[in-house]
Design a protein around this motif. Structure first.
Motif: not given
Length: 247
Positions: A9-10, A44, A48, A51
């Motif tokens: 996701l990140h 999200v 996330t 990051r």
């Protein structure tokens, strides 16, 4: 976010923010929405988002200003000839730049960085001048210079507005040789603060020695520039032949 099969996701967030920067949806110098707003936008968690933002700061795309937020870094790079030391006003003008100087401090210190060893610096205390050099109102160099303590207070006062080499020439100093050591190194604490870059960010580092007719009088220094802010170019003759190695 949906459809990001096989992609963390990140990483997906990082790719999308990068796309927005490249397409000028987020313009240079613009503040990004808060982590909470971005988290809602991307669907999200805030962790996330943070990051992804850290990754983009390390990549030189974003910069973080404590208390203010995260901003898009200006992607402007200055190119200069390798043989230009950029220690004088004329050097900057030859590159088409409008230089200015911000004096940080004047102290007495020893040169302790082992990287200077190749330049053979003296062991005792020297005058240490720290300053930031701007080109077209953009900071491009953090410079730390070391001079003999014999320099007068009158001369030191002129360092606030002029390049050190220009001031010394105005007072009769004649430079005979410039020796350079150019490498890449993580940004110092001072450079991190000056350029708003994170710890470990790579910089173009230039160590120099300006020699004069007096063997006991030399100027030593080191400049740091973020790798995406300044670069060097060199031009060689095509028929240049390297020296033969002795067997």
């Amino acid at each position: 976010m949906t459809g990001q099969i096989g992609t963390a996701l990140h990483e997906a967030v990082r790719q999308e923010i990068t796309r927005r920067v490249r397409s000028a949806e987020y313009g240079a110098g613009q503040a990004l929405p808060s982590a909470a707003i971005l988290a809602e936008d991307f669907g999200v968690s805030a962790i996330t988002i943070k990051r992804a933002l850290r990754d983009l700061q390390s990549a030189g795309i974003l910069r973080s200003v404590p208390g203010l937020g995260t901003f898009v870094r200006e992607q402007r790079r200055f190119i200069r000839d390798l043989d230009f030391s950029l220690t004088s006003y004329d050097d900057a003008l030859r590159l088409g730049l409008k230089p200015s100087i911000h004096l940080i401090s004047l102290t007495r210190e020893k040169i302790q960085d082992p990287a200077f060893d190749v330049l053979e610096p003296p062991a005792g205390l020297m005058l240490c001048v720290r300053k930031v050099i701007f080109a077209d109102d953009t900071p491009i160099m953090y410079d730390t210079s070391y001079l003999p303590r014999s320099v007068s207070d009158q001369v030191l006062d002129e360092f606030r507005e002029k390049f050190i080499s220009d001031v010394l020439r105005d007072h009769g100093t004649q430079f005979t040789k410039t020796k350079l050591l150019i490498d890449a190194a993580p940004a110092s604490d001072e450079a991190q603060q000056t350029f708003a870059i994170p710890n470990g960010y790579p910089t173009l580092r230039r160590l120099y020695r300006l020699s004069t007719k007096e063997k006991s009088f030399s100027v030593f220094g080191v400049t740091e520039s973020p790798f995406d802010r300044l670069a060097c170019v060199v031009e060689l003759d095509a028929d240049h032949k390297p020296p033969r190695r002795r067997k």
